[in-house]
Write a protein that holds these residues in place. Structure first.
Motif, PDB file in Angstrom:
ATOM      1  N   LEU A 141       0.853  -1.201   0.000  1.00 20.15           N
ATOM      2  CA  LEU A 141       0.000   0.000   0.000  1.00 20.15           C
ATOM      3  C   LEU A 141       0.883   1.243   0.000  1.00 20.15           C
ATOM      4  O   LEU A 141       1.625   1.488   0.959  1.00 20.15           O
ATOM      5  CB  LEU A 141      -0.910  -0.018   1.238  1.00 20.15           C
ATOM      6  CG  LEU A 141      -1.729   1.239   1.529  1.00 20.15           C
ATOM      7  CD1 LEU A 141      -2.584   1.643   0.339  1.00 20.15           C
ATOM      8  CD2 LEU A 141      -2.613   1.023   2.752  1.00 20.15           C
ATOM      9  N   CYS A 164      -2.627   5.855  -4.105  1.00 19.92           N
ATOM     10  CA  CYS A 164      -2.827   4.426  -3.844  1.00 19.92           C
ATOM     11  C   CYS A 164      -3.947   3.793  -4.653  1.00 19.92           C
ATOM     12  O   CYS A 164      -4.092   2.579  -4.657  1.00 19.92           O
ATOM     13  CB  CYS A 164      -3.104   4.214  -2.362  1.00 19.92           C
ATOM     14  SG  CYS A 164      -4.476   5.225  -1.762  1.00 19.92           S
ATOM     15  N   TYR A 165      -4.760   4.591  -5.341  1.00 26.27           N
ATOM     16  CA  TYR A 165      -5.925   4.009  -6.005  1.00 26.27           C
ATOM     17  C   TYR A 165      -5.500   2.983  -7.050  1.00 26.27           C
ATOM     18  O   TYR A 165      -4.564   3.209  -7.811  1.00 26.27           O
ATOM     19  CB  TYR A 165      -6.756   5.080  -6.720  1.00 26.27           C
ATOM     20  CG  TYR A 165      -7.413   6.098  -5.817  1.00 26.27           C
ATOM     21  CD1 TYR A 165      -7.213   6.101  -4.445  1.00 26.27           C
ATOM     22  CD2 TYR A 165      -8.248   7.075  -6.346  1.00 26.27           C
ATOM     23  CE1 TYR A 165      -7.813   7.042  -3.623  1.00 26.27           C
ATOM     24  CE2 TYR A 165      -8.862   8.019  -5.537  1.00 26.27           C
ATOM     25  CZ  TYR A 165      -8.628   8.007  -4.172  1.00 26.27           C
ATOM     26  OH  TYR A 165      -9.226   8.944  -3.373  1.00 26.27           O
ATOM     27  N   CYS A 222     -11.047   5.183  -5.530  1.00 26.20           N
ATOM     28  CA  CYS A 222     -11.138   3.997  -4.669  1.00 26.20           C
ATOM     29  C   CYS A 222     -11.884   4.405  -3.391  1.00 26.20           C
ATOM     30  O   CYS A 222     -13.091   4.215  -3.278  1.00 26.20           O
ATOM     31  CB  CYS A 222      -9.762   3.407  -4.350  1.00 26.20           C
ATOM     32  SG  CYS A 222      -9.869   2.021  -3.179  1.00 26.20           S
ATOM     33  N   GLU A 223     -11.155   4.957  -2.456  1.00 21.77           N
ATOM     34  CA  GLU A 223     -11.763   5.486  -1.221  1.00 21.77           C
ATOM     35  C   GLU A 223     -12.568   4.459  -0.424  1.00 21.77           C
ATOM     36  O   GLU A 223     -13.453   4.813   0.358  1.00 21.77           O
ATOM     37  CB  GLU A 223     -12.611   6.732  -1.538  1.00 21.77           C
ATOM     38  CG  GLU A 223     -11.721   7.890  -1.910  1.00 21.77           C
ATOM     39  CD  GLU A 223     -12.367   8.960  -2.760  1.00 21.77           C
ATOM     40  OE1 GLU A 223     -13.529   9.272  -2.549  1.00 21.77           O
ATOM     41  OE2 GLU A 223     -11.673   9.488  -3.657  1.00 21.77           O
ATOM     42  N   ILE A 224     -12.264   3.187  -0.641  1.00 28.06           N
ATOM     43  CA  ILE A 224     -12.965   2.140   0.109  1.00 28.06           C
ATOM     44  C   ILE A 224     -12.698   2.301   1.604  1.00 28.06           C
ATOM     45  O   ILE A 224     -13.587   2.141   2.432  1.00 28.06           O
ATOM     46  CB  ILE A 224     -12.526   0.744  -0.390  1.00 28.06           C
ATOM     47  CG1 ILE A 224     -13.095   0.499  -1.786  1.00 28.06           C
ATOM     48  CG2 ILE A 224     -12.985  -0.353   0.562  1.00 28.06           C
ATOM     49  CD1 ILE A 224     -12.611  -0.782  -2.441  1.00 28.06           C
ATOM     50  N   ILE A 233      -5.411   9.962   0.546  1.00 26.82           N
ATOM     51  CA  ILE A 233      -6.047   9.464   1.768  1.00 26.82           C
ATOM     52  C   ILE A 233      -5.232   9.861   2.996  1.00 26.82           C
ATOM     53  O   ILE A 233      -4.013   9.697   3.022  1.00 26.82           O
ATOM     54  CB  ILE A 233      -6.173   7.925   1.723  1.00 26.82           C
ATOM     55  CG1 ILE A 233      -6.987   7.480   0.525  1.00 26.82           C
ATOM     56  CG2 ILE A 233      -6.775   7.377   3.035  1.00 26.82           C
ATOM     57  CD1 ILE A 233      -8.426   7.961   0.481  1.00 26.82           C
ATOM     58  N   CYS A 269      -9.088  -2.830   1.777  1.00 30.89           N
ATOM     59  CA  CYS A 269      -8.139  -2.125   0.901  1.00 30.89           C
ATOM     60  C   CYS A 269      -7.557  -3.150  -0.071  1.00 30.89           C
ATOM     61  O   CYS A 269      -7.150  -4.232   0.338  1.00 30.89           O
ATOM     62  CB  CYS A 269      -7.022  -1.508   1.743  1.00 30.89           C
ATOM     63  SG  CYS A 269      -5.711  -0.796   0.729  1.00 30.89           S
ATOM     64  N   PRO A 270      -7.521  -2.841  -1.369  1.00 32.89           N
ATOM     65  CA  PRO A 270      -7.054  -3.842  -2.325  1.00 32.89           C
ATOM     66  C   PRO A 270      -5.561  -4.164  -2.244  1.00 32.89           C
ATOM     67  O   PRO A 270      -5.111  -5.153  -2.811  1.00 32.89           O
ATOM     68  CB  PRO A 270      -7.403  -3.227  -3.686  1.00 32.89           C
ATOM     69  CG  PRO A 270      -7.511  -1.767  -3.439  1.00 32.89           C
ATOM     70  CD  PRO A 270      -7.999  -1.623  -2.035  1.00 32.89           C
ATOM     71  N   HIS A 271      -4.795  -3.350  -1.549  1.00 27.25           N
ATOM     72  CA  HIS A 271      -3.361  -3.649  -1.362  1.00 27.25           C
ATOM     73  C   HIS A 271      -3.182  -4.561  -0.138  1.00 27.25           C
ATOM     74  O   HIS A 271      -4.106  -4.732   0.654  1.00 27.25           O
ATOM     75  CB  HIS A 271      -2.583  -2.357  -1.111  1.00 27.25           C
ATOM     76  CG  HIS A 271      -2.662  -1.367  -2.237  1.00 27.25           C
ATOM     77  ND1 HIS A 271      -1.869  -1.439  -3.344  1.00 27.25           N
ATOM     78  CD2 HIS A 271      -3.451  -0.282  -2.424  1.00 27.25           C
ATOM     79  CE1 HIS A 271      -2.154  -0.431  -4.161  1.00 27.25           C
ATOM     80  NE2 HIS A 271      -3.113   0.281  -3.625  1.00 27.25           N
ATOM     81  N   PRO A 291      -4.739   0.690   5.659  1.00 27.15           N
ATOM     82  CA  PRO A 291      -4.775   2.159   5.639  1.00 27.15           C
ATOM     83  C   PRO A 291      -4.565   2.786   7.016  1.00 27.15           C
ATOM     84  O   PRO A 291      -3.926   3.828   7.126  1.00 27.15           O
ATOM     85  CB  PRO A 291      -6.180   2.459   5.093  1.00 27.15           C
ATOM     86  CG  PRO A 291      -6.540   1.245   4.295  1.00 27.15           C
ATOM     87  CD  PRO A 291      -5.880   0.085   4.954  1.00 27.15           C
ATOM     88  N   LYS A 319      -1.143   4.924   5.978  1.00 29.27           N
ATOM     89  CA  LYS A 319      -1.396   6.206   5.309  1.00 29.27           C
ATOM     90  C   LYS A 319      -0.957   7.366   6.209  1.00 29.27           C
ATOM     91  O   LYS A 319      -0.827   7.207   7.441  1.00 29.27           O
ATOM     92  CB  LYS A 319      -2.890   6.355   4.974  1.00 29.27           C
ATOM     93  CG  LYS A 319      -3.441   5.269   4.076  1.00 29.27           C
ATOM     94  CD  LYS A 319      -2.683   5.114   2.752  1.00 29.27           C
ATOM     95  CE  LYS A 319      -2.957   6.213   1.762  1.00 29.27           C
ATOM     96  NZ  LYS A 319      -2.259   5.938   0.463  1.00 29.27           N
TER      97      LYS A 319
HETATM   98  S1  SF4 Z   1      -8.737   1.397   0.299  1.00 27.06           S
HETATM   99 FE1  SF4 Z   1      -6.514   1.298   0.058  1.00 27.06          FE
HETATM  100  S2  SF4 Z   1      -6.184   1.763  -2.135  1.00 27.06           S
HETATM  101 FE2  SF4 Z   1      -8.270   2.375  -1.646  1.00 27.06          FE
HETATM  102  S3  SF4 Z   1      -8.092   4.544  -1.157  1.00 27.06           S
HETATM  103 FE3  SF4 Z   1      -7.951   3.430   0.768  1.00 27.06          FE
HETATM  104  S4  SF4 Z   1      -5.777   3.135   1.117  1.00 27.06           S
HETATM  105 FE4  SF4 Z   1      -6.043   3.679  -1.022  1.00 27.06          FE
END
Ligand code: SF4
Ligand code: SF4
Ligand code: SF4
Length: 1012
Positions: free
Chosen positions: A444, A449-450, A888-890, A914, A931-933, A937, A941
């Motif tokens: 990440l 990061c998106y 992204c912003e998950i 983020i 988070c896809p990584h 976060p 982050k």
């Molecule tokens: S979920 Fe992960 S990749 Fe998506 S915005 Fe948040 S930190 Fe970035």
């Protein structure tokens, strides 16, 4: 400090909401267009007599623990708000007891938390602040008059605790808060600051009742005796004069029912024994108790009902959470909660009020509500991507069905619904197609990061999936096929047969269903591939080098195409008389037609690839090198696999031989009953082909594990089941004599690190009669040619290769199935891409793997967030794509505490970055799950700290404001520096983020008015 949540003062909450709303049209990250307004003004009366604009809301849990959580719930549509449970054990004591991360909502949800981690007094203050804030903001933002919601308090766990001064003050305070300090503080602040508001005035303030809450839910611990539950409920009704719900456990259904139902629906891996079922309240004693309490409540003029259900205690088996026991909720709880609702409703003839929780979401809420079950609260659904935004959809769905009078429960309809829920494949484990985590393997990054995990981490050839999905949805097929063929040399074949590893990472999987990438690719190919070929011009040669490719399967044709279109001459040598290897000769024609295979072959021809068919199988690299500068070996894996039985090997039909003969229409004489040993896609093909063979009446797949662990894709398994092919699980074949297949019964063992269960023999044998047995346990690579050509092999007998798949012989590469055994078509193509890039690099040719940018408007992307949708069968399917690499912003969405924010900042690849707010986070871990990584976060982050104590207790990179100009910064290298903006002590990126926070996000950076 990481898991310590710091309360925000009422003054700061209000100024944060107003400022964010004014400057960004959002509140705690929820965009204004995601606010729910009951436009019909059609309200309902809930079972407790409250007037509500919606029966939905957060279940007592993470979404109702802090003031900002409750405010966010309300804004998005929650109108029945179950406050997080309080009990005598609280604050530091409970924080010590709860291990973090405490929530894992990957699919069905598990948690190891119980009641508030604040002190009871702090929790009380949070609930009162949120109560005032909702009243104010509802009016100010023109959502309602602020009187369309209700609180429900939740207390645990025993009478002694509930009678303590602390809990009693809490209960009495919520019944009438007028004398409490926090009520007075909020009131006074508003009274003195009415000028902050445009639509909220003194008269509105005067209307705010101190009678905050008149109902309560009793939550007891598992094993709590019936008489204790009744005593508490009686106390709450009689002494506290509160409308009362008693939370019931799914264990009331009995062990047999719960086990059988979960096994049937594919949740057989969830482990629990019968001790809770024996120790918890039993159904019959519950009914007797409920009858008495209903009578009592009637006498007292109060309401009584049950809350269904509590989470379900199960064993920790795969390190789901750091505890010995955990509590299950979400879609695996749905069949149990609804079944208990049905059982109790039947017993009480629909007259027992039920407050519902357990797997409710946008796909089932209308049906649950229409039957008369309400209110309906949620937690798991709101923990998933889309987060609180999901409330809006469910509130809108039930709005047309709101009824001013509570009518009781329709038992007949509920009985039908309970059965439907158990049968509906959407609720079965297999609906998620065996995917556990959607995460990919990338680190990440701190910034930018998106990513779209479908293409970046999912697809081996990095197909530009969101881009072509968008183009297909717009019916721009010519453009779509251009995007597709940039990375893919066989769009029709992969549009038909791809195993779609991309789908295992698609964000939509956590909403409803992954996108149908393969089908959309096929639509593009059907519409535009012919046209593409007509207009293709062979590229000019850019090099005088030549490449010989051995093998015209998917890998060979791909490498030849990639190189030829980039100006390098390629010739493909094939021993058979036709191209496309396994696809052409083995995969059954009901899965792909001759015309479809031909279309992709013609695409290679149109780009200038040369083919020589009927070549000798024994290639000689030294000879080839006289004419060719590079040799790429892509000869596949065709060698017979070791026999799946110890005795009677000669009686077993080899899978590839069988499929080859069947496709060539050679006679396949199988008899009447056929077994296929194996569980991969080839085994599925064998079973389906056998089923179609003349004379065959019955086909069965025999597998040593269970369906859950079959390597075949769920899509293929579903096809097999549709064709009435039996699956014999947990049977390991031992011998076959041409008539009887003897198998050992197996049982599942422990979980390994990958989450797969081992199998152990039981020593018990079964005999099954079959006329033929096909062995499909995996083909092998014939390495004799490697050895003859002096290609070095490793200890596993695989060629020793560099990362670019170059062998010990310079400019000789090995790709596809012959590299390390049978794999997928798309993986073979990915190998080809690696080698093509390497050769082009050596020849100083810039490759043509162009990256396209097909953007969607931000408004459109955000409008899809939190909305569950059905899969579309046509080109419109692409509209479900969430364009994850654009937005992204998950982590922002899924944080119950709103502790991750998106800030807009200049100077980066993407303007959205983020930032994490330490003081709002309790390290529940939810953002890390989604988070896809691989990272988290909340740890990885840039972080804002509100106190020095928190800064010192963390390793996160980030800022602590020391005074108006000075910041303490932990930098990317871990150094801690005192920094004044502009003094170049920190990286440009961190500086840019800090400046932006100061200028535009002051409300979350400031710590001066945050109460510690
Ligand atoms: S979920 Fe992960 S990749 Fe998506 S915005 Fe948040 S930190 Fe970035
Ligand atoms: S929603 Fe779209 S961009 Fe996101 S992972 Fe799925 S296909 Fe890819
Ligand atoms: S930031 Fe992540 S870990 Fe922290 S509270 Fe939010 S979701 Fe949980």
């Amino acid at each position: 400090m990481g898991d310590f949540m710091r309360s925000i003062s009422f003054e700061h909450l209000i100024s944060w909401c107003l400022e964010e709303y004014k400057t960004k049209a959002s509140v705690f990250g929820i965009r204004k267009d995601k606010f729910y307004v009951n436009k019909s003004r059609n309200y309902m009366t809930d079972v407790l007599g409250d007037q509500l604009a919606s029966p939905v809301g957060p279940a007592a849990g993470p979404h109702s623990q802090l003031a900002q959580n409750i405010i966010t719930s309300y804004l998005t549509g929650a109108r029945f708000i179950e406050l997080k449970t309080v009990q005598k054990m609280d604050g530091e004591e409970i924080r010590q007891a709860i291990k973090k991360p405490c929530i894992n909502a990957e699919d069905e949800c598990y948690n190891c938390e119980w009641s508030t981690e604040l002190t009871v007094e702090e929790a009380f203050a949070e609930y009162i602040k949120a109560y005032f804030a909702i009243k104010v903001l509802a009016k100010e933002f023109k959502i309602s008059e602020g009187n369309d919601f209700a609180y429900n308090m939740s207390v645990g766990y025993d009478l002694e605790g509930i009678k303590t001064k602390k809990i009693d003050n809490y209960i009495e305070g919520l019944k009438d808060a007028s004398k409490t300090e926090i009520f007075k503080e909020c009131y006074e602040y508003l009274s003195k600051n009415l000028d902050l508001f445009e639509n909220f005035a003194q008269e509105d303030l005067n209307k705010i009742s101190p009678k905050v809450c008149s109902s309560i839910t009793l939550s007891t611990l598992h094993g709590c005796p019936a008489d204790e539950i009744e005593k508490i409920a009686t106390y709450l009704l009689k002494e506290k004069k509160l409308n009362t719900f008693v939370k019931c456990n799914p264990t009331m259904l009995g062990y047999e029912f719960a086990r059988k139902t979960l096994d049937y629906m594919g949740y057989d891996y969830i482990v629990f024994d019968d001790h809770h079922f024996k120790e918890d309240l039993q159904f019959d004693e519950a009914c007797t108790m409920i009858k008495r309490l209903l009578l009592l409540s009637k006498d007292l003029g109060l309401k009584f009902g049950v809350k269904l259900t509590n989470t379900f205690p199960v064993d920790v088996e795969r390190n789901e959470v750091p505890a010995d026991e955990m509590y299950m909720s979400g879609r695996a709880l749905l069949p149990l909660s609804i079944s208990l609702a049905q059982k109790l409703s039947k017993e009480f003839d629909g007259k027992l009020p039920i407050s519902y929780s357990g797997g409710a979401d946008a796909f089932n809420i209308e049906e649950i509500f229409k039957i008369g079950i309400q209110p309906i609260t949620m937690a798991t659904s709101i923990l998933k991507p889309g987060g609180y935004n999901r409330f809006k959809q469910v509130a809108e769905l039930v709005e047309p069905h709101l009824n001013s009078q509570y009518q009781g429960i329709d038992v007949e309809k509920l009985t039908i619904l309970a059965e439907k829920i158990i049968q509906d494949e959407r609720n079965h484990k297999s609906y998620r197609e065996k995917v556990r985590s959607r995460k990919t393997e990338s680190e990440l990054p701190l910034f930018d990061c998106y990513k779209a995990p479908c293409k970046d981490g999912g697809c081996p050839i990095h197909q530009q999936i969101p881009e072509y999905l968008k183009l297909v949805s717009q019916e721009k097929y010519d453009q779509a096929i251009k995007v597709i063929t940039t990375d893919n040399t066989a769009p029709t074949i992969l549009g038909t047969l791809c195993s779609q590893p991309c789908r295992e990472h698609c964000t939509r999987l956590d909403y409803d269903k992954s996108l149908s990438m393969k089908a959309m690719k096929k639509i593009a190919a059907d519409h535009a591939q012919e046209n593409l070929m007509r207009n293709l011009k062979k590229s000019d040669l850019k090099s005088n080098k030549k490449v010989a490719v051995i093998g015209a399967g998917p890998a060979g044709i791909a490498v030849a195409t990639f190189l030829r279109r980039n100006g390098i001459k390629t010739v493909v040598f094939e021993k058979l008389d036709q191209p496309y290897g396994i696809v052409k000769h083995i995969i059954p024609s009901f899965r792909i037609s001759e015309e479809e295979i031909k279309r992709d072959y013609q695409l290679a021809l149109a780009q200038g690839v040369e083919f020589r068919f009927g070549q000798p199988a024994n290639y000689d690299i030294k000879e080839l090198k006289k004419e060719y500068d590079y040799v790429v070996i892509a000869t596949g894996a065709w060698k017979k696999a070791p026999s799946p039985v110890k005795e009677g090997k000669e009686q077993i039909v080899d899978a590839l031989e069988f499929l080859w003969n069947a496709k060539k229409k050679n006679k396949v004489n199988l008899g009447c009953k056929v077994a296929v040993i194996g569980a991969g896609d080839v085994a599925m093909d064998c079973a389906r082909v056998a089923k179609r063979a003349q004379g065959v009446e019955e086909v069965a797949i025999v597998y040593r594990r269970t369906e859950t662990y079959m390597p075949a894709s769920q899509e293929e398994i579903n096809s097999v089941k549709k064709e009435n092919i039996k699956i014999y699980e947990l049977l390991a074949p031992i011998r076959y004599d041409g008539k009887i297949l003897v198998c050992e019964k197996m049982k599942l063992g422990d979980y390994d690190a990958s989450g797969r269960r081992s199998v152990k023999g039981t020593g018990q044998m079964v005999e099954l009669a079959f006329d033929s047995v096909i062995g499909a346990t995996g083909a092998k690579v014939d390495t004799s040619n490697f050895e003859k050509n002096e290609i070095l092999l490793d200890e596993k007998g695989r060629p020793q290769l560099t990362n670019a798949f170059e062998s010990n012989q310079e400019n000789v590469y090995i790709i596809g199935d012959c590299r390390k055994g049978p794999s997928t078509i798309v993986q073979a193509m990915a190998d080809a891409k690696v080698v093509a890039k390497d050769i082009m690099k050596k020849e100083s040719i810039k490759d043509d793997f162009i990256r396209y940018s097909i953007e969607e408007s931000e408004q459109t992307i955000y409008s899809k967030r939190g909305i569950l949708e059905e899969v579309k069968k046509d080109q419109r399917e692409g509209n479900r794509c969430l364009k994850c690499d654009q937005i992204c912003e998950i982590c922002v969405e899924v944080c119950p505490n709103r502790a991750n924010i998106m800030i807009e900042v200049k100077g980066f690849e993407k303007s959205h970055q983020i930032v994490h707010i330490d003081g709002m986070c309790n390290e529940c871990g939810n953002c890390g799950v989604f988070c896809p990584h691989i990272g988290n976060p909340y740890k990885d982050k840039v972080t804002i700290f509100w106190t020095k104590e928190d800064f010192d207790l963390s390793d996160n990179i980030g800022f602590l404001r020391l005074d108006n100009n000075k910041y303490l910064v932990r930098t990317e290298t871990g150094n801690i520096v005192e920094h004044i903006v502009g003094d170049s002590k920190i990286s440009q990126e961190l500086e840019q983020i800090l400046i932006t926070l100061i200028k535009k996000y002051e409300y979350c950076l400031e710590n001066a008015i945050v109460k510690s």
